[in-house]
Motif scaffolding. Structure first.
Motif, PDB file in Angstrom:
ATOM      1  N   SER A   1       0.828  -1.210   0.000  1.00  0.00           N
ATOM      2  CA  SER A   1       0.000   0.000   0.000  1.00  0.00           C
ATOM      3  C   SER A   1       0.861   1.258   0.000  1.00  0.00           C
ATOM      4  CB  SER A   1      -0.922   0.010   1.228  1.00  0.00           C
ATOM      5  OG  SER A   1      -1.769  -1.097   1.219  1.00  0.00           O
ATOM      6  N   MET A   2       1.895   1.260   0.851  1.00  0.00           N
ATOM      7  CA  MET A   2       2.757   2.443   0.919  1.00  0.00           C
ATOM      8  C   MET A   2       3.567   2.616  -0.355  1.00  0.00           C
ATOM      9  SD  MET A   2       3.363   4.891   3.123  1.00  0.00           S
ATOM     10  CE  MET A   2       3.185   5.990   1.719  1.00  0.00           C
ATOM     11  N   MET A   3       4.031   1.516  -0.931  1.00  0.00           N
ATOM     12  CA  MET A   3       4.786   1.619  -2.181  1.00  0.00           C
ATOM     13  C   MET A   3       3.902   2.091  -3.327  1.00  0.00           C
ATOM     14  SD  MET A   3       7.807  -1.243  -2.345  1.00  0.00           S
ATOM     15  CE  MET A   3       7.243  -2.635  -1.406  1.00  0.00           C
ATOM     16  N   CYS A   4       2.624   1.698  -3.313  1.00  0.00           N
ATOM     17  CA  CYS A   4       1.675   2.206  -4.320  1.00  0.00           C
ATOM     18  C   CYS A   4       1.568   3.726  -4.225  1.00  0.00           C
ATOM     19  CB  CYS A   4       0.296   1.589  -4.126  1.00  0.00           C
ATOM     20  SG  CYS A   4       0.146  -0.084  -4.761  1.00  0.00           S
TER      21      CYS A   4
ATOM     22  N   ARG B   1       8.366   1.599  -8.181  1.00  0.00           N
ATOM     23  CA  ARG B   1       7.537   0.585  -8.853  1.00  0.00           C
ATOM     24  C   ARG B   1       8.254  -0.757  -8.966  1.00  0.00           C
ATOM     25  NH1 ARG B   1       5.790   4.737 -13.644  1.00  0.00           N
ATOM     26  NH2 ARG B   1       4.541   6.122 -12.320  1.00  0.00           N
ATOM     27  N   LEU B   2       9.584  -0.730  -9.064  1.00  0.00           N
ATOM     28  CA  LEU B   2      10.343  -1.981  -9.192  1.00  0.00           C
ATOM     29  C   LEU B   2      10.180  -2.873  -7.957  1.00  0.00           C
ATOM     30  CD1 LEU B   2      12.273  -3.831 -10.738  1.00  0.00           C
ATOM     31  CD2 LEU B   2      14.171  -2.467  -9.839  1.00  0.00           C
ATOM     32  N   PRO B   3      10.476  -2.380  -6.732  1.00  0.00           N
ATOM     33  CA  PRO B   3      10.244  -3.257  -5.579  1.00  0.00           C
ATOM     34  C   PRO B   3       8.764  -3.595  -5.370  1.00  0.00           C
ATOM     35  CG  PRO B   3      10.947  -1.067  -4.859  1.00  0.00           C
ATOM     36  CD  PRO B   3      11.133  -1.130  -6.332  1.00  0.00           C
TER      37      PRO B   3
ATOM     38  N   LEU C   1      14.680  -2.990   5.684  1.00  0.00           N
ATOM     39  CA  LEU C   1      15.166  -2.234   4.520  1.00  0.00           C
ATOM     40  C   LEU C   1      14.020  -1.561   3.769  1.00  0.00           C
ATOM     41  CD1 LEU C   1      17.944  -4.535   2.996  1.00  0.00           C
ATOM     42  CD2 LEU C   1      18.251  -2.268   3.994  1.00  0.00           C
ATOM     43  N   ILE C   2      12.921  -2.290   3.586  1.00  0.00           N
ATOM     44  CA  ILE C   2      11.775  -1.727   2.868  1.00  0.00           C
ATOM     45  C   ILE C   2      11.178  -0.550   3.640  1.00  0.00           C
ATOM     46  CG2 ILE C   2       9.394  -2.177   2.125  1.00  0.00           C
ATOM     47  CD1 ILE C   2      10.326  -5.001   1.321  1.00  0.00           C
TER      48      ILE C   2
ATOM     49  N   ALA D   1      19.070  -1.832  -2.753  1.00  0.00           N
ATOM     50  CA  ALA D   1      19.284  -2.622  -1.531  1.00  0.00           C
ATOM     51  C   ALA D   1      18.035  -3.445  -1.209  1.00  0.00           C
ATOM     52  CB  ALA D   1      19.631  -1.703  -0.363  1.00  0.00           C
ATOM     53  N   CYS D   2      16.874  -2.825  -1.349  1.00  0.00           N
ATOM     54  CA  CYS D   2      15.608  -3.535  -1.093  1.00  0.00           C
ATOM     55  C   CYS D   2      15.407  -4.680  -2.078  1.00  0.00           C
ATOM     56  CB  CYS D   2      14.428  -2.566  -1.203  1.00  0.00           C
ATOM     57  SG  CYS D   2      14.300  -1.432   0.178  1.00  0.00           S
ATOM     58  N   VAL D   3      15.605  -4.387  -3.351  1.00  0.00           N
ATOM     59  CA  VAL D   3      15.388  -5.399  -4.392  1.00  0.00           C
ATOM     60  C   VAL D   3      16.341  -6.582  -4.192  1.00  0.00           C
ATOM     61  CG1 VAL D   3      15.639  -5.865  -6.865  1.00  0.00           C
ATOM     62  CG2 VAL D   3      14.398  -3.827  -6.088  1.00  0.00           C
TER      63      VAL D   3
END
Length: 193
Positions: free
Chosen positions: A90-93, A103-105, A143-144, A168-170
């Motif tokens: 939700s937060m990444m959206c 958008r990648l992670p 990390l996220i 780093a997240c990916v």
């Protein structure tokens, strides 16, 4: 102090539903629409960051309580990661609107969770046990959350810093995905013997 701790310990927690850790996980789920509202409707990235940080702290607290007071339950093992992943997605959206690199992670999170969930369900079906989180999953979550909070609070974040955080997240997400998938497949093979 020992006597006090014994009073709060639950000796048969596996099938319990309304434990403190499970309630905290449910609170995290309920916070998701509030975080999204803070970002879009209230237009406050600072408030969204504070709520996200609070959500992350409840995750730490529920894990501590579950382990320390023997309140680990099968529902909690399943509910905790669901609350984490839905909060992250939700937060990444939200962030992807202003930071396209996020958008990648986000896509990776969605793609990796489908086979991970299917493999975990297969392992549960074969073994009858719900496996808990491992260290790499916890590092991935940290990390996220760090990446999301910094994107929320650092108004003029340079592209290089954003790219480093996302990379780093990916990288950790991929590593964790392989480790969890391997564990689930191994469990299914062992139970099939």
């Amino acid at each position: 102090m020992k006597n006090r701790q014994v009073l709060f310990r639950d000796t048969k927690p596996a099938s319990k539903i309304f434990t403190i850790p499970n309630i905290l996980s449910m609170v995290r789920l309920a916070m998701i629409p509030v975080i999204v509202w803070a970002y879009f409707a209230f237009e406050s990235k600072v408030l969204a960051a504070v709520l996200l940080l609070l959500s992350g702290l409840t995750d730490i607290v529920d894990g501590y309580i579950a382990r320390h007071y023997n309140m680990i339950s099968d529902l909690g093992k399943a509910l905790d990661p669901v609350a984490d992943k839905l909060t992250q997605a939700s937060m990444m959206c939200c962030l992807a609107v202003d930071h396209p690199g996020v958008r990648l992670p986000l896509v990776l999170l969605v793609i990796k969770e489908i086979p991970s969930a299917l493999a975990a369900l297969g392992a549960i079906h074969k073994s009858g046990k719900v496996e808990g989180a491992q260290w790499h999953g916890k590092v991935t979550t940290v990390l996220i959350h760090t990446m999301m909070i910094l994107h929320l609070l650092w108004e003029e974040m340079p592209d290089w810093a954003s790219n480093v955080l996302i990379a780093a997240c990916v990288g950790m997400m991929l590593y964790s995905f392989v480790r969890y998938l391997t564990r689930s497949v191994k469990t299914m093979r062992e139970e099939s013997k």
